[in-house]
Design an enzyme around this catalytic site. Structure first.
Site, short mmCIF file in Angstrom:
data_model
loop_
_atom_site.label_atom_id
_atom_site.label_comp_id
_atom_site.label_asym_id
_atom_site.label_seq_id
_atom_site.Cartn_x
_atom_site.Cartn_y
_atom_site.Cartn_z
N CYS A 168 0.84 -1.20 0.00
CA CYS A 168 0.00 0.00 0.00
C CYS A 168 0.88 1.25 0.00
CB CYS A 168 -0.89 -0.02 1.25
SG CYS A 168 -1.86 1.48 1.49
N CYS B 263 -0.58 6.34 6.78
CA CYS B 263 -1.87 5.93 7.33
C CYS B 263 -1.68 5.16 8.63
CB CYS B 263 -2.61 5.06 6.31
SG CYS B 263 -4.17 4.38 6.91
N CYS C 37 -2.72 0.45 9.15
CA CYS C 37 -1.87 -0.75 9.11
C CYS C 37 -0.45 -0.36 9.51
CB CYS C 37 -1.84 -1.35 7.71
SG CYS C 37 -3.43 -1.94 7.13
N CYS D 124 -8.37 1.31 0.06
CA CYS D 124 -7.74 0.60 1.16
C CYS D 124 -7.68 -0.89 0.83
CB CYS D 124 -8.54 0.82 2.45
SG CYS D 124 -7.90 -0.11 3.85
N GLN E 67 -18.00 -9.72 13.80
CA GLN E 67 -16.56 -9.82 13.56
C GLN E 67 -16.22 -9.31 12.15
OE1 GLN E 67 -14.14 -10.54 15.57
NE2 GLN E 67 -14.95 -11.81 17.23
N TYR F 3 -21.09 -11.64 27.36
CA TYR F 3 -20.83 -10.66 26.29
C TYR F 3 -21.25 -11.30 24.96
CZ TYR F 3 -17.61 -8.80 29.89
OH TYR F 3 -17.05 -8.35 31.06
N GLU G 41 -25.97 -10.23 27.68
CA GLU G 41 -25.47 -9.05 26.96
C GLU G 41 -26.08 -7.79 27.58
OE1 GLU G 41 -23.83 -6.33 24.95
OE2 GLU G 41 -23.20 -8.36 24.42
N ASP H 167 -16.41 -13.46 25.60
CA ASP H 167 -15.82 -12.76 24.45
C ASP H 167 -15.94 -11.26 24.72
OD1 ASP H 167 -14.82 -11.93 22.05
OD2 ASP H 167 -16.47 -12.69 20.83
N CYS I 58 -9.53 -10.21 22.24
CA CYS I 58 -8.92 -9.39 21.18
C CYS I 58 -7.78 -8.54 21.74
CB CYS I 58 -9.98 -8.51 20.52
SG CYS I 58 -10.81 -7.37 21.66
#
Length: 452
Positions: free
Chosen positions: A74, A80, A83, A160, A284, A313, A334, A382, A409
């Site tokens: 890229c 940017c 990434c 992108c 996701q 969650y 939730e 999660d 994550c």
């Protein structure tokens, strides 16, 4: 006292990689984080920030290259902030992410367990099903793009490489409309202007597209022109939505949505399960890797058809519905009401009856289920990047499940929470990193935790 000054140049050996993919070396014993440098390299850097206990710099010249260094695909890569690992080979990215999970577990949690090699993608491009583009202005020209590293300077990005091509098309159409109709754009410093962000959601399996225009107001001018342009130029367009966000906040989306074309959801599949995705739904962003992630979570759950599962969650019910295929019954908890409503719809459209979704604070609802006599053999969590709330993890331990599957994550909060579980009588059996976000420093993991 730190004698290093901003603007000075130093020759540095890069001995490791930092949390955000930057190279890490030392100057007079002080850690220096170097943007654009890789482990194993010797570089000349220029100091950009001086702090009490660390420094930040940028690579000026590479004296010795890493074997994993590549030319970025890229041409926005050096500016940017989306990434940070374009200069690292994909094999190198997977090695970095595997080591990052292992290092966090050991350094933060004192967790010494089997960490498998990160599962990567066959083709790590165009994988995102959701693009969130910031809107700005250079002179009189309206631009769309992403923020630069650690700043609010907008880098104009026309294409992108990690977004689905249809997301790029949506943003291109909106940018053209902004300039043709001379629509005002939001100035975050002043809190004035109309258009804040463009969000595009693309369903990979069905090809349906949702375009969301985030505005600092209640309506937009030239509405029909925008709708017609999107209908003409974006194949699969099913929904155009105004999202109202009039707060001076870093949050992209507000809570109010107005449908100006089509329907309020798009439909996608994860394997054979169908999901309705609304503007505020969490889904996701990498649908290819999501199937791998969820397969691993269900494998770790070790379901035989007899177990009761609590999914904490639970969002719009994705993991809950997969678990319900192999469990006796699943309770999804939730705190976001709209997500619970979406989860109930998703259970209905998929004909899944052995699941119940509960709206409320997880710690209260877990305790309530326990008092009602529900005995969960398996708990799946999660959580967001901040990890589990202390009250939630205490409540999970309080019901004494045989097995806990933790989908994370953020390896640092994963390490913290696993430490708590181990101190409470559990053992981390193994951890599987999954590369959900190629070319970025983010990594998803699934941990199997069992009662000792």
């Amino acid at each position: 006292m730190n004698k290093v000054k901003i603007g000075e140049k130093y020759e540095v050996d890069i001995t490791s990689m930092g949390h955000e993919g930057e190279g890490v070396g030392r100057i007079d014993g002080i850690a220096v984080f170097v943007k654009g440098a890789l482990k194993g390299e010797r570089v000349i850097i220029e100091i950009e920030e001086v702090h009490k206990n660390y420094l930040r710099g940028r690579t000026v010249r590479i004296l010795k290259e890493s074997q994993h260094r590549v030319n970025p695909l890229c041409h926005y890569a050096d500016r940017c902030g989306g990434c940070s690992l374009q200069h690292l080979s994909y094999k190198g990215q997977l090695e970095y992410k595997t080591q990052k999970v292992k290092d966090n577990l050991e350094r933060i949690g004192k967790i010494y367990t089997k960490v498998h090699y990160a599962i990567g993608m066959e083709n790590p491009l165009n994988y995102r099903n959701k693009g969130q583009f910031v809107v700005g202005e250079i002179g009189r020209e309206k631009i769309t793009g992403f923020y630069s590293f650690h700043s609010h300077e907008i880098v104009p990005v026309d294409n992108c490489l990690i977004q689905h091509p249809l997301s790029n098309k949506v943003v291109s159409v909106v940018k053209e409309w902004l300039n043709e109709c001379d629509i005002s754009v939001y100035d975050r410093k002043k809190g004035k202007g109309l258009i804040r962000h463009v969000v595009a959601k693309v369903a990979f399996k069905t090809g349906e597209v949702m375009a969301i225009i985030v505005i600092n107001g209640e309506d937009i001018p030239c509405k029909e022109e925008l709708i017609e342009a999107l209908k003409e130029k974006v194949p699969g367009l099913k929904s155009v939505i105004l999202n109202i966000n009039t707060r001076r906040t870093k949050m992209i989306l507000g809570n109010k949505n107005i449908v100006i074309y089509g329907k309020n959801t798009i439909e996608d599949f994860i394997k054979d399960l169908r999901f309705e995705i609304s503007p505020l739904s969490f889904f996701q962003v990498n649908p290819i890797q999501t199937e791998i992630l969820y397969d691993k979570a269900i494998e770790y759950a070790g379901l035989t058809g007899k177990e009761v599962v609590i999914d904490v969650y639970s969002g719009i019910g994705t993991i809950s519905l997969f678990a319900a295929k192999k469990a006796s019954f699943v309770y999804g908890i939730e705190s976001v009401k709209e997500a619970v409503e979406d989860a109930e719809k998703n259970a209905q459209v998929n004909g899944v009856k052995n699941v119940k979704f509960i709206w409320g604070k997880a710690e209260r609802e877990i305790a309530k289920l326990y008092k009602e006599g529900v005995k969960a053999e398996v708990v799946i969590v999660d959580p967001p990047r901040d990890g589990c709330d202390k009250e939630v993890i205490r409540a999970i331990v309080g019901i004494n499940p045989k097995r806990i599957v933790y989908v994370s994550c953020n390896p640092s909060t994963l390490a913290r929470d696993l430490r708590y579980l181990e101190d409470a009588g559990y053992r981390t059996v193994e951890v599987q990193p999954v590369d959900m976000f190629p070319y970025t420093y983010h990594v998803e993991s699934v941990a199997l935790v069992e009662r000792m």
